[in-house]
Design an enzyme around this catalytic site. Structure first.
Site, short mmCIF file in Angstrom:
data_model
loop_
_atom_site.label_atom_id
_atom_site.label_comp_id
_atom_site.label_asym_id
_atom_site.label_seq_id
_atom_site.Cartn_x
_atom_site.Cartn_y
_atom_site.Cartn_z
N GLN A 160 -43.59 31.98 -1.41
CA GLN A 160 -43.56 33.43 -1.63
C GLN A 160 -44.88 33.97 -2.19
O GLN A 160 -45.01 35.17 -2.37
CB GLN A 160 -42.44 33.79 -2.60
CG GLN A 160 -41.10 33.17 -2.28
CD GLN A 160 -40.55 33.60 -0.95
OE1 GLN A 160 -40.25 34.78 -0.75
NE2 GLN A 160 -40.43 32.67 -0.01
N ASN A 218 -43.71 38.88 37.91
CA ASN A 218 -44.41 38.41 39.11
C ASN A 218 -44.38 36.87 39.24
O ASN A 218 -45.08 36.30 40.06
CB ASN A 218 -45.85 38.95 39.15
CG ASN A 218 -46.75 38.41 38.04
OD1 ASN A 218 -46.48 37.35 37.46
ND2 ASN A 218 -47.83 39.12 37.77
N SER A 264 -53.18 39.90 39.12
CA SER A 264 -52.27 40.48 38.13
C SER A 264 -52.18 41.99 38.28
O SER A 264 -51.17 42.60 37.93
CB SER A 264 -52.74 40.14 36.71
OG SER A 264 -52.79 38.74 36.53
N ASP A 324 -44.33 39.26 32.57
CA ASP A 324 -43.23 38.32 32.34
C ASP A 324 -43.68 37.12 31.52
O ASP A 324 -42.93 36.59 30.70
CB ASP A 324 -42.59 37.87 33.66
CG ASP A 324 -43.58 37.31 34.67
OD1 ASP A 324 -44.80 37.49 34.50
OD2 ASP A 324 -43.13 36.70 35.66
N HIS A 343 -46.33 40.77 -4.70
CA HIS A 343 -46.01 39.37 -5.01
C HIS A 343 -47.19 38.44 -4.68
O HIS A 343 -47.03 37.42 -4.02
CB HIS A 343 -44.74 38.93 -4.28
CG HIS A 343 -43.51 39.62 -4.80
ND1 HIS A 343 -43.34 40.98 -4.66
CD2 HIS A 343 -42.42 39.14 -5.47
CE1 HIS A 343 -42.19 41.32 -5.21
NE2 HIS A 343 -41.61 40.23 -5.72
N ASP A 394 -40.27 31.72 -7.94
CA ASP A 394 -39.96 31.72 -6.50
C ASP A 394 -40.73 30.64 -5.74
O ASP A 394 -40.32 30.23 -4.66
CB ASP A 394 -40.24 33.09 -5.87
CG ASP A 394 -39.05 34.02 -6.01
OD1 ASP A 394 -37.97 33.55 -6.41
OD2 ASP A 394 -39.21 35.23 -5.73
N GLU A 413 -41.97 40.75 10.75
CA GLU A 413 -43.24 41.32 10.29
C GLU A 413 -44.21 41.65 11.42
O GLU A 413 -45.00 42.59 11.30
CB GLU A 413 -43.91 40.38 9.28
CG GLU A 413 -43.22 40.33 7.93
CD GLU A 413 -42.06 39.35 7.87
OE1 GLU A 413 -41.35 39.34 6.85
OE2 GLU A 413 -41.87 38.61 8.86
#
Length: 626
Positions: free
Chosen positions: A432, A184, A39, A154, A420, A428, A370
């Site tokens: 959540q 590679n 690598s 990659d 929250h 909700d 996030e």
């Protein structure tokens, strides 16, 4: 600026240096009997050109704020990064043979134990976010000439987090960022999904707003030209998509499967001899470019950050701690121009928009991504350029746990604010509700966890977090809570508050956030039945004020009830249980959210799931009967 092709001798020297880096990578992995030489081999020409033709470095002070940044996202190629720094003269080439040894900081994947590493890498897919954070700061806050380079494998480009970060970089026109894809073809166990489909990479990166250049990653001329193009491209970041081969120039190993993460063993001598035969000058020495005299990063002071004005509330005011967070954030931003906020399209719920309204240029919108949100913050805080506060709903940080974990390895000082939390958010519903966030952050080494219960303590938590090393987490609540502290009340990390007590107290109640108020309400109800209880607000869950809990727990006959709006595992209750584990004559009753909640009014939910004042009263009566 027009491109001038390097002289033939320079090109040959860079070729020779690339082979030297390959040999160092073989020797160091042979010495450690582990590592990833193949690598490294695919990166050799890229590293040679980067270090000795492109990067502007201060070798004596690798973290000079004005020097270029390099993030090796494919951290398993650490040996060739170490080799390049050794060739700059930062440390002896002989030290490379200490790779992965217990007494060496040349670890298997890079960490900031080394003074030339900004962040730990190796958990793949995270380097671009960090680099984007660095580049954003360089372009918008430092307004300096330094450039940021990120090397991506990659294989790791299959990670969605990479594309979150590429979108961010393209959206914000980070033309001081250059992302190099080492294509590679081979992954760990088989070929990558795209192999050498270079046009697919180009099309994708162009669609993300990049100046995308496909090059032969082993051709010095092409690499020099591409880096020149990157440095002179304005209004968009550049991606250099380098077609390379794993194990390049290793006979009978190049581009073959089954060589990932293996030293060359009995093939090493033969391969080294072959590489030496490819060199014109085996003793080649080159020096990196130096940091220029202009376009330098400004001096920054992020010490002793303070609220520009003390908390300003009346006892009994009803204020949500999430709102107090926004107020405090704007206050510390007024005190220090390096305080920044990052959010994931929740700023009007977390109230980080209070900073945006006051200082719009210091609010970074990362949208609903996030993992990138956290990585950008870690990059922005590197080299002590900013004091970064990252906010979203507490539960959404679970998506970025690996980035937070790597942040701790990277010795970051980022502050996370999760709003929250718990079933008290109400209608909700459970998707959540942050119910595992304390557990998550408690496991982070060196972390500090604030769980303020009112507006005054929240403002002080923000001020303290801004000045605290390591990962900080502030847990804020959606419902309004009553102000119970005077504006001048002092707060300290690791020191709780006794908010209600009498000499006759028989049970110690511990609650935080909304459950502190359930404890206080329960105390009122119990007193009607001639039972008095003591109530503690821990303020920080980590470190927990163990001495305070032990002292007052003993005064209450060793009877303790802990109430929290969190699942059983890993939260405040288990922190208290752990603290009392070596204490004799204690009994602890733990009230928590026992199962996945549902939508409903907050008051109904906290009662249904066992953490209301009514449930606290039942727990106290039960513990007194034992």
């Amino acid at each position: 600026m027009s491109y001038h092709k390097p002289e033939a001798k320079t090109v040959q020297d860079l070729k020779d240096l690339a082979q030297k880096l390959r040999i160092h990578s073989i020797n160091s992995t042979q010495a450690s009997k582990s590592g990833h030489p193949t690598s490294c081999a695919s990166l050799a020409e890229i590293m040679s050109v980067l270090f000795f033709q492109q990067l502007r470095l201060n070798v004596k002070h690798p973290r000079d704020p004005s020097s270029d940044r390099l993030i090796l996202s494919k951290g398993h190629a650490a040996p060739i990064l170490y080799a390049a720094w050794a060739e700059t003269g930062l440390f002896s080439v002989e030290d490379l043979k200490n790779l992965r040894k217990i007494d060496s900081d040349l670890e298997g994947h890079p960490t900031p134990r080394l003074n030339f590493i900004d962040v730990g890498t190796g958990s793949l897919g995270q380097g671009v976010a960090v680099g984007a954070g660095m580049a954003y700061v360089g372009k918008n806050f430092d307004k300096a000439d330094y450039r940021t380079y990120v090397i991506v494998g990659d294989g790791e480009s299959a990670e969605g987090s990479v594309w979150e970060s590429l979108h961010f970089a393209g959206y914000y026109n980070l033309d001081n960022l250059c992302v190099i894809f080492d294509v590679n073809r081979l992954g760990q166990s088989e070929a990558t999904s795209l192999q050498h489909k270079m046009e697919v990479y180009r099309d994708r990166l162009e669609s993300f707003g990049f100046n995308a250049l496909v090059v032969d990653g082993h051709d010095i001329d092409e690499l020099c030209k591409a880096f020149h193009c990157a440095a002179n491209t304005k209004s968009k970041p550049t991606a250099i998509i380098a077609k390379t081969f794993k194990g390049k120039d290793f006979p009978n190993i190049e581009d073959l499967d089954n060589w990932h993460g293996k030293p060359l063993g009995d093939q090493a001598d033969k391969v080294i001899k072959h590489l030496q035969g490819l060199m014109v000058n085996p003793n080649v020495k080159l020096a990196p470019k130096k940091v220029g005299k202009t376009g330098l990063a400004p001096e920054v002071d992020i010490n002793n950050v303070k609220l520009c004005a003390p908390p300003n509330y009346k006892l009994g005011d009803s204020v949500a701690t999430r709102l107090a967070y926004g107020t405090a954030l704007a206050k510390i931003a007024a005190d220090n121009d390096r305080v920044i906020a990052l959010d994931g399209d929740t700023k009007n719920s977390t109230f980080s928009d209070k900073l945006k309204n006051a200082f719009p240029e210091r609010h970074i919108e990362c949208f609903i991504a996030e993992q990138n949100l956290v990585g950008v913050a870690i990059g922005a805080a590197c080299r002590r350029r900013t004091v970064a506060f990252v906010s979203t709903f507490a539960t959404f940080f679970t998506r970025a746990y690996d980035q937070i974990r790597m942040g701790a390895i990277s010795q970051t000082n980022v502050n996370f604010v999760g709003s929250h939390c718990g079933c008290s958010i109400g209608e909700d519903g459970p998707s959540q509700m942050g119910l595992e966030d304390i557990a998550m952050f408690r496991t982070i080494p060196g972390s500090t966890i604030f769980y303020p219960s009112d507006a005054v303590s929240t403002e002080r938590a923000v001020e303290l977090a801004a000045n605290t090393k390591g990962v900080c987490f502030i847990r804020t609540s959606r419902p309004n809570t009553c102000v119970i502290y005077n504006n001048d009340e002092p707060f300290t990390i690791g020191r709780g508050k006794v908010v209600r007590q009498k000499p006759s107290d028989e049970v110690l109640l511990i609650g935080a956030g909304i459950t502190l108020y359930e404890c206080l309400a329960a105390a009122d109800q119990l007193e009607k039945d001639c039972i008095t209880v003591r109530v503690i607000d821990p303020f920080t869950v980590k470190p927990l004020d163990v001495d305070l809990i032990v002292e007052h727990g003993k005064q209450c006959g060793g009877r303790v009830v802990v109430v929290e709006d969190h699942y059983q595992q890993g939260g405040l209750g288990e922190a208290v249980l752990s603290a009392l584990a070596e204490q004799r004559n204690f009994v602890v009753k733990h009230l928590f959210v026992p199962t996945v909640p549902r939508s409903g009014p907050p008051a109904v939910l906290i009662d249904m799931f066992g953490i209301s004042a009514r449930n606290v009263v039942l727990a106290v009566n039960a513990i007194l009967k034992k």
